[in-house]
Design a protein around this motif. Structure first.
Motif, PDB file in Angstrom:
ATOM      1  N   GLY A   1      -5.032 -31.931  15.640  1.00 17.48           N
ATOM      2  CA  GLY A   1      -6.663 -32.812  14.605  1.00 17.48           C
ATOM      3  C   GLY A   1      -7.109 -33.418  13.282  1.00 17.48           C
ATOM      4  N   ASN A   2      -8.556 -32.824  13.747  1.00 17.81           N
ATOM      5  CA  ASN A   2      -9.293 -31.990  12.334  1.00 17.81           C
ATOM      6  C   ASN A   2      -9.955 -30.778  13.083  1.00 17.81           C
ATOM      7  N   ARG A   3      -8.924 -30.227  13.455  1.00 15.63           N
ATOM      8  CA  ARG A   3      -9.501 -28.437  13.491  1.00 15.63           C
ATOM      9  C   ARG A   3      -8.280 -27.794  12.895  1.00 15.63           C
ATOM     10  N   ILE A   4      -9.116 -26.657  12.393  1.00  7.59           N
ATOM     11  CA  ILE A   4      -8.221 -26.163  11.218  1.00  7.59           C
ATOM     12  C   ILE A   4      -7.387 -24.756  13.005  1.00  7.59           C
ATOM     13  N   ALA A   5      -6.209 -24.986  12.721  1.00  4.30           N
ATOM     14  CA  ALA A   5      -5.702 -24.181  13.525  1.00  4.30           C
ATOM     15  C   ALA A   5      -5.392 -22.965  13.057  1.00  4.30           C
ATOM     16  N   GLY A   6      -5.106 -23.064  12.023  1.00  3.91           N
ATOM     17  CA  GLY A   6      -4.785 -21.172  11.358  1.00  3.91           C
ATOM     18  C   GLY A   6      -4.628 -21.817   9.860  1.00  3.91           C
ATOM     19  N   GLU A   7      -4.091 -20.290   8.906  1.00  4.36           N
ATOM     20  CA  GLU A   7      -4.535 -20.283   7.841  1.00  4.36           C
ATOM     21  C   GLU A   7      -2.975 -18.802   7.794  1.00  4.36           C
ATOM     22  N   GLU A   8      -2.954 -19.432   6.344  1.00  3.14           N
ATOM     23  CA  GLU A   8      -1.670 -19.036   5.626  1.00  3.14           C
ATOM     24  C   GLU A   8      -1.834 -18.848   4.140  1.00  3.14           C
ATOM     25  N   ARG A   9      -1.301 -17.998   3.668  1.00  2.00           N
ATOM     26  CA  ARG A   9      -2.351 -17.077   2.010  1.00  2.00           C
ATOM     27  C   ARG A   9      -0.702 -16.671   1.358  1.00  2.00           C
ATOM     28  N   LEU A  10      -0.660 -17.765   0.372  1.00  5.25           N
ATOM     29  CA  LEU A  10      -0.260 -18.220  -0.412  1.00  5.25           C
ATOM     30  C   LEU A  10       0.633 -18.092  -2.182  1.00  5.25           C
ATOM     31  N   LEU A  11       1.665 -17.279  -2.275  1.00  5.06           N
ATOM     32  CA  LEU A  11       1.282 -17.026  -3.775  1.00  5.06           C
ATOM     33  C   LEU A  11       0.552 -16.086  -4.335  1.00  5.06           C
ATOM     34  N   ARG A  12       0.440 -14.982  -3.544  1.00  2.00           N
ATOM     35  CA  ARG A  12      -0.582 -13.732  -4.073  1.00  2.00           C
ATOM     36  C   ARG A  12      -0.089 -13.505  -4.618  1.00  2.00           C
ATOM     37  N   GLU A  13       1.230 -12.942  -4.854  1.00  2.00           N
ATOM     38  CA  GLU A  13       2.163 -12.441  -5.026  1.00  2.00           C
ATOM     39  C   GLU A  13       2.197 -12.220  -6.586  1.00  2.00           C
ATOM     40  N   LEU A  14       1.651 -14.159  -7.070  1.00  2.00           N
ATOM     41  CA  LEU A  14       2.009 -14.167  -8.787  1.00  2.00           C
ATOM     42  C   LEU A  14       0.279 -13.708  -9.383  1.00  2.00           C
ATOM     43  N   GLY A  15      -0.667 -14.268  -8.734  1.00  2.00           N
ATOM     44  CA  GLY A  15      -1.949 -13.699  -9.365  1.00  2.00           C
ATOM     45  C   GLY A  15      -2.400 -15.194  -9.730  1.00  2.00           C
ATOM     46  N   GLN A  16      -2.181 -15.832 -10.001  1.00  2.00           N
ATOM     47  CA  GLN A  16      -2.506 -17.376 -10.375  1.00  2.00           C
ATOM     48  C   GLN A  16      -3.331 -18.212 -10.111  1.00  2.00           C
ATOM     49  N   ARG A  17      -4.530 -18.139 -10.876  1.00  2.00           N
ATOM     50  CA  ARG A  17      -5.243 -19.240 -10.593  1.00  2.00           C
ATOM     51  C   ARG A  17      -5.273 -20.752 -10.721  1.00  2.00           C
ATOM     52  N   ILE A  18      -5.094 -21.453  -9.372  1.00  2.00           N
ATOM     53  CA  ILE A  18      -4.534 -22.057  -9.469  1.00  2.00           C
ATOM     54  C   ILE A  18      -5.514 -23.368  -8.637  1.00  2.00           C
ATOM     55  N   ARG A  19      -5.600 -24.441 -10.057  1.00  2.00           N
ATOM     56  CA  ARG A  19      -6.576 -25.179 -10.270  1.00  2.00           C
ATOM     57  C   ARG A  19      -6.173 -27.013  -9.424  1.00  2.00           C
ATOM     58  N   ASP A  20      -4.782 -27.035  -9.724  1.00  2.00           N
ATOM     59  CA  ASP A  20      -4.366 -28.264  -8.720  1.00  2.00           C
ATOM     60  C   ASP A  20      -3.443 -28.245  -8.204  1.00  2.00           C
ATOM     61  N   VAL A  21      -3.471 -29.096  -6.840  1.00  2.00           N
ATOM     62  CA  VAL A  21      -2.352 -29.010  -6.235  1.00  2.00           C
ATOM     63  C   VAL A  21      -1.710 -30.700  -5.684  1.00  2.00           C
ATOM     64  N   ARG A  22      -0.504 -30.952  -5.924  1.00  2.00           N
ATOM     65  CA  ARG A  22      -0.579 -32.655  -5.569  1.00  2.00           C
ATOM     66  C   ARG A  22       0.950 -32.485  -4.993  1.00  2.00           C
ATOM     67  N   GLN A  23       1.195 -33.377  -4.266  1.00  2.00           N
ATOM     68  CA  GLN A  23       2.626 -33.670  -3.402  1.00  2.00           C
ATOM     69  C   GLN A  23       3.850 -34.912  -4.407  1.00  2.00           C
ATOM     70  N   GLY A  24       4.669 -34.387  -4.875  1.00  2.00           N
ATOM     71  CA  GLY A  24       5.334 -35.042  -5.899  1.00  2.00           C
ATOM     72  C   GLY A  24       6.219 -36.203  -5.151  1.00  2.00           C
ATOM     73  N   PRO A  25       6.395 -37.294  -5.925  1.00  2.00           N
ATOM     74  CA  PRO A  25       7.612 -38.416  -4.843  1.00  2.00           C
ATOM     75  C   PRO A  25       8.994 -38.036  -4.731  1.00  2.00           C
ATOM     76  N   ASP A  26       8.858 -36.026  -4.779  1.00  2.00           N
ATOM     77  CA  ASP A  26       9.819 -35.855  -4.244  1.00  2.00           C
ATOM     78  C   ASP A  26       9.753 -35.024  -3.428  1.00  2.00           C
ATOM     79  N   GLY A  27       8.677 -34.883  -2.594  1.00  2.00           N
ATOM     80  CA  GLY A  27       7.940 -34.394  -1.603  1.00  2.00           C
ATOM     81  C   GLY A  27       7.967 -32.831  -1.795  1.00  2.00           C
ATOM     82  N   LEU A  28       8.194 -32.695  -2.552  1.00  2.00           N
ATOM     83  CA  LEU A  28       7.624 -31.284  -2.895  1.00  2.00           C
ATOM     84  C   LEU A  28       6.248 -31.060  -3.404  1.00  2.00           C
ATOM     85  N   LEU A  29       5.328 -29.756  -3.526  1.00  2.00           N
ATOM     86  CA  LEU A  29       4.354 -29.102  -3.980  1.00  2.00           C
ATOM     87  C   LEU A  29       4.612 -29.569  -5.494  1.00  2.00           C
ATOM     88  N   TYR A  30       3.541 -29.043  -6.008  1.00  2.00           N
ATOM     89  CA  TYR A  30       3.289 -28.822  -7.406  1.00  2.00           C
ATOM     90  C   TYR A  30       1.743 -28.330  -8.130  1.00  2.00           C
TER      91      TYR A  30
END
Length: 381
Positions: free
Chosen positions: A336-365
């Motif tokens: 619902g409106n409760r944060i139930a958990g957290e997963e930290r991804l892509l730490r191996e890359l060490g990049q500054r992620i400025r924006d996150v969008r879902q594409g029309p293909d259902g993938l994350l950009y």
């Protein structure tokens, strides 16, 4: 580069988690997640401090670069020359050309909406404009400024600037407190430190919460914000969710409701940068909306998207947040409106992620601010 050498480079990157000098379409790394293996694919490179991405109906991407340029990026990674007609921006420190979204009737009128730091004789301010995009001719026409903050202090920090259209066609605009003016976030006579809501033509919706209140700016939707750089509509409820930067600690995710006070700088988990002293009078008060979650120490969140696609069934319904200081992508699982958990991804890359969008293909950009990449996350097989 010979094929064998390129393959060796990509395999080395996948094992060590290092950024690669790769070509569009190359897999930069394969990383582990709760959804299984995830491939990180380079879509495009060569952008300068990219800030925002919007998908055009034909699959191309419209990308802003903070120094003041828009570019069209093809699905195969070709980056266009700059789009002509972008107004002058105040490109300093965190300021410049910032968010961009397609208008609700883009298929008919080709209108886009964008936010930027507008230079003024006194300094600069966050402004919003709309224009007609000629994607093939690489130009904007009919540029109209629709909104600007009512104060224009000097300095280069805390512009906010995320844009989200509500389901009713109104436009939410996030506005930073401009760093040295944080007390204004509690002042309803100021646009600093606010989320505002305007109609698509820039007028004030009559049902805004402070319309008709003496001394209050009628555009204000919510107040007590520091620097909101993530905003998205919940896919089921249509409610506005935002996140904002704290100082040393106290980055927040909020369900951002009409007329509510979100506390900054009176109620906060943050501390002063130099002294480390607590800011404000505490972390809770009856008249202040508490965050859904907060990060201490700070991760410096930027960009946000709810995931509704089919490519990663285990991620469906999650909220994704980019992290600048944290150099990662954070997945928040929801109940619902409760944060139930957290997963930290892509730490191996060490990049500054400025924006996150879902594409029309259902993938994350993702927009990687560090190296000027557009990245795509795909199932790893």
């Amino acid at each position: 580069m010979p094929a064998i050498s390129r393959l060796a480079l990509v395999l080395t990157v996948a094992v060590l988690g290092l950024p690669a000098a790769a070509a569009p379409g190359d897999t930069l790394a394969t990383v582990r997640s709760a959804a299984g293996a995830v491939k990180v694919v380079e879509v495009a490179a060569g952008l300068e401090t990219p800030w925002s991405l919007a998908f055009l109906p034909d699959g191309r991407m419209l990308v802003t670069e903070r120094p003041g340029r828009m570019r069209i990026v093809s699905p195969d990674g070709q980056v266009s020359a700059p789009v002509a007609g972008v107004p002058a921006v105040h490109a300093r420190s965190q300021a410049g050309l910032l968010d961009v979204v397609l208008g609700p009737d883009f298929a008919r009128d080709r209108r886009i909406y964008f936010s930027y730091a507008e230079p003024t004789p006194g300094g600069a301010r966050t402004a919003v404009a709309r224009a007609v995009l000629d994607a093939d001719g690489l130009r904007l026409t009919g540029v109209e400024r629709l909104f600007a903050q009512n104060e224009d202090p000097g300095g280069g920090a805390h512009w906010g600037s995320r844009l989200v259209f509500g389901r009713d066609g109104t436009l939410f605009v996030t506005l930073g407190d401009r760093y040295s003016y944080r007390d204004q976030a509690q002042d309803l006579g100021s646009h600093l430190g606010k989320v505002v809501r305007i109609a698509a033509d820039g007028s004030v919706p009559p049902d805004n919460p402070f319309v008709g209140r003496a001394g209050a700016m009628p555009e204000i939707w919510s107040y007590g914000h520091r620097n909101v750089q993530g905003a998205a509509l919940h896919p089921q409820s249509g409610a506005l969710w935002t996140h904002e930067h704290g100082p040393q600690g106290g980055d927040e995710v909020n369900l951002t409701l009409a007329g509510r006070n979100y506390g900054w700088p009176v109620i906060t988990y943050g501390r002063e940068y130099i002294t480390g002293f607590r800011i404000g009078e505490g972390s809770a008060r009856a008249d202040v909306e508490p965050p859904l979650t907060q990060w201490t120490p700070s991760i410096a969140p930027s960009g946000m998207a709810f995931y509704t696609g089919d490519a990663f069934p285990q991620w469906r319904g999650s909220l994704f947040v980019g992290a600048l200081r944290g150099s990662m992508l954070v997945r928040l699982s929801l109940d619902g409106n409760r944060i139930a958990g957290e997963e930290r991804l892509l730490r191996e890359l060490g990049q500054r992620i400025r924006d996150v969008r879902q594409g029309p293909d259902g993938l994350l950009y993702l927009l990687d601010e560090s190296d000027g990449h557009i990245l795509r996350l795909e199932p790893g097989g």
